[in-house]
Design a protein around this motif. Structure first.
Motif, short mmCIF file in Angstrom:
data_model
loop_
_atom_site.label_atom_id
_atom_site.label_comp_id
_atom_site.label_asym_id
_atom_site.label_seq_id
_atom_site.Cartn_x
_atom_site.Cartn_y
_atom_site.Cartn_z
N ALA A 227 0.83 -1.21 0.00
CA ALA A 227 0.00 0.00 0.00
C ALA A 227 0.86 1.25 0.00
N SER A 228 0.44 2.25 -0.75
CA SER A 228 1.12 3.54 -0.75
C SER A 228 0.11 4.64 -0.99
N VAL A 229 0.43 5.84 -0.56
CA VAL A 229 -0.48 6.97 -0.74
C VAL A 229 -0.67 7.26 -2.22
N ALA A 230 0.40 7.20 -3.00
CA ALA A 230 0.30 7.49 -4.43
C ALA A 230 -0.62 6.50 -5.13
N ASP A 231 -0.50 5.22 -4.81
CA ASP A 231 -1.36 4.21 -5.42
C ASP A 231 -2.81 4.40 -4.98
N TYR A 232 -3.00 4.74 -3.69
CA TYR A 232 -4.36 5.02 -3.21
C TYR A 232 -4.97 6.17 -4.00
N GLN A 233 -4.23 7.24 -4.18
CA GLN A 233 -4.76 8.42 -4.87
C GLN A 233 -5.14 8.10 -6.31
N ALA A 234 -4.32 7.28 -6.97
CA ALA A 234 -4.64 6.87 -8.35
C ALA A 234 -5.92 6.03 -8.36
N PHE A 235 -6.05 5.14 -7.38
CA PHE A 235 -7.25 4.31 -7.27
C PHE A 235 -8.48 5.18 -7.02
N ALA A 236 -8.36 6.13 -6.11
CA ALA A 236 -9.50 6.98 -5.75
C ALA A 236 -9.99 7.80 -6.93
N VAL A 237 -9.08 8.22 -7.80
CA VAL A 237 -9.46 9.01 -8.97
C VAL A 237 -10.23 8.16 -9.97
N SER A 238 -9.88 6.89 -10.08
CA SER A 238 -10.46 6.04 -11.14
C SER A 238 -11.60 5.14 -10.66
N HIS A 239 -11.95 5.19 -9.37
CA HIS A 239 -13.00 4.33 -8.83
C HIS A 239 -14.04 5.14 -8.06
N SER A 240 -15.29 4.76 -8.23
CA SER A 240 -16.35 5.40 -7.46
C SER A 240 -17.49 4.40 -7.28
N THR A 241 -18.22 4.56 -6.20
CA THR A 241 -19.40 3.75 -5.94
C THR A 241 -20.28 4.50 -4.95
N ASN A 242 -21.45 3.99 -4.65
CA ASN A 242 -22.32 4.71 -3.71
C ASN A 242 -21.86 4.47 -2.27
N ASP A 243 -22.27 5.36 -1.38
CA ASP A 243 -21.79 5.33 0.01
C ASP A 243 -22.21 4.06 0.73
N TYR A 244 -23.36 3.49 0.37
CA TYR A 244 -23.83 2.30 1.09
C TYR A 244 -23.03 1.05 0.72
N ASP A 245 -22.57 0.96 -0.52
CA ASP A 245 -21.70 -0.15 -0.90
C ASP A 245 -20.28 0.07 -0.41
N LEU A 246 -19.88 1.32 -0.25
CA LEU A 246 -18.51 1.66 0.12
C LEU A 246 -18.25 1.51 1.61
N THR A 247 -19.23 1.87 2.44
CA THR A 247 -18.98 2.05 3.87
C THR A 247 -19.22 0.78 4.67
N ASN A 248 -18.28 0.45 5.53
CA ASN A 248 -18.42 -0.67 6.46
C ASN A 248 -19.40 -0.27 7.56
N GLY A 249 -20.38 -1.14 7.82
CA GLY A 249 -21.42 -0.81 8.79
C GLY A 249 -20.91 -0.59 10.20
N HIS A 250 -19.91 -1.36 10.61
CA HIS A 250 -19.34 -1.15 11.94
C HIS A 250 -18.71 0.24 12.03
N ASP A 251 -18.02 0.65 10.95
CA ASP A 251 -17.43 2.00 10.92
C ASP A 251 -18.52 3.06 11.00
#
Length: 280
Positions: free
Chosen positions: A201-225
Motif C-alpha cells: 500500500a502507498s499513498v500514491a497508489d491510493y490516490q490513483a485508485f480513488a481518482v479512477s474508482h467510485s461507488t455509492n456510500d452504502y456499498d462503500l462504507t463498512n457498517g461497523h465503521d
C-alpha cells in the motif's frame, strides 16, 4: 493423494456436524440459513420463520465453501446462504449460485443504516433531533476517504490489515480524510508489523485508485465503521454513545418491517416461490 483426502475431510466436517445437529429434536426438519458470524445470527434469526436454523460459518470464504458443499451433499432440507456484499458489488464481482444472496449494502449493518424507519427509531433512542439524512450525510463525509482506502486495499491486495489502528469513534475529521495519516496508523497496528509481511500500500497508489474508482456510500462504507462514527457524535448531530450498546440495538432492533422493503427480502421471496417459505 493424502492432501486431497485431507481437503475432502475438512470440507465435509461442517456438513457432517450440521447433519448431526439437524437430527436433534431441537432442529430436526429445519431449513438452513448460512450466515457469516454470530452478529449475523442475532440479526437474521428474527427475520425468518421458526422452520429455519440460522447457522454461522465464521467468514465469507467459509460461507461460500460450505454453501457449495451443501449443494453437493445436503439433501435433508432446503438451504440458502447470505453474504455481506463487502466490496463485491462495487467491484462487479458478485457470485451467482442458487440460493446464494447478498446484502443490499456493504453488510447487514449498512442495510440497517439505509432504512429510514430503522434509523429514525435508533436516533430517537439517542435523543437526536437531526434528520436521518443529515446524520447519514455527516457520517459518510467523515468516512469517505477511510472507506475508499479500505476499498483500495481490498481490491489491490496490498496485504495491509485495516482491522485496527484507527479510532473510528474519536479521530479528528482532518485526520480521517488524510490518506497518509491513515496509512501510518494502519502500519503501526500489530497485525501489520509481523516480521516478513510485505505490504504494498502507498499513498500514491491510493490516490490513483480513488481518482479512477467510485461507488455509492452504502456499498462503500463498512457498517461497523458507520455506527462507530455515529457514536462519536458526528459533528454535534448526535449525542456521544457507547458503541457496544449501539451495536446491540442494531443487531436486535432491526425487525421484519425494516427488512421487507429490501432487495434481499425480494430476492429470497423469489427463491421461495420454487422452494419453501422461510421469510416472516
Amino acid at each position: 493423494m493424502g492432501g486431497l483426502q485431507e481437503t475432502e475431510e475438512r470440507h465435509s466436517t461442517f456438513v457432517d456436524n450440521l447433519r448431526l445437529e439437524w437430527q436433534s429434536d431441537q432442529y430436526y426438519g429445519k431449513h438452513i440459513v448460512l450466515v457469516e458470524g454470530e452478529d449475523d445470527v442475532t440479526f437474521y434469526s428474527k427475520l425468518f420463520q421458526n422452520n429455519c436454523l440460522v447457522k454461522p460459518t465464521f467468514g465469507c470464504a467459509k460461507l461460500i465453501e460450505y454453501h457449495q458443499d451443501m449443494d453437493a451433499a445436503w439433501t435433508e432440507s432446503c438451504h440458502i446462504a447470505i453474504k455481506d456484499a463487502d466490496f463485491d458489488r462495487a467491484n462487479g464481482a458478485l457470485i451467482s449460485m442458487s440460493g446464494f444472496f447478498y446484502t443490499d449494502s456493504h453488510d447487514h449493518e449498512m442495510m440497517a443504516a439505509s432504512s429510514n424507519s430503522f434509523m429514525t427509531e435508533l436516533l430517537g433512542t439517542c435523543g437526536c433531533t437531526s434528520s436521518v439524512a443529515a446524520v447519514q450525510n455527516a457520517i459518510f463525509a467523515d468516512l469517505r476517504v477511510l472507506s475508499t482506502f479500505k476499498w483500495y486495499n481490498y481490491t489491490e491486495h496490498t496485504h495491509l490489515s485495516c482491522d485496527s489502528g484507527v479510532d473510528i469513534v474519536g479521530a479528528r475529521v482532518q485526520n480521517m480524510q488524510n490518506p497518509a495519516w491513515l496509512l501510518a496508523q494502519y502500519q503501526s497496528a500489530k497485525d501489520n508489523r509481523t516480521p516478513g509481511k510485505v505490504i504494498t500500500a502507498s499513498v500514491a497508489d491510493y490516490q490513483a485508485f480513488a481518482v479512477s474508482h467510485s461507488t455509492n456510500d452504502y456499498d462503500l462504507t463498512n457498517g461497523h465503521d458507520f455506527f462507530k462514527r455515529l457514536c462519536g457524535g458526528v459533528n454535534g448531530t448526535v449525542h456521544k454513545q457507547n458503541y457496544k450498546e449501539i451495536n446491540k440495538r442494531v443487531q436486535t432492533g432491526y425487525q421484519v418491517q425494516h427488512f421487507r422493503p429490501t432487495q434481499l427480502y425480494a430476492d429470497i421471496a423469489g427463491w421461495e416461490a420454487s422452494h419453501v417459505r422461510i421469510l416472516k
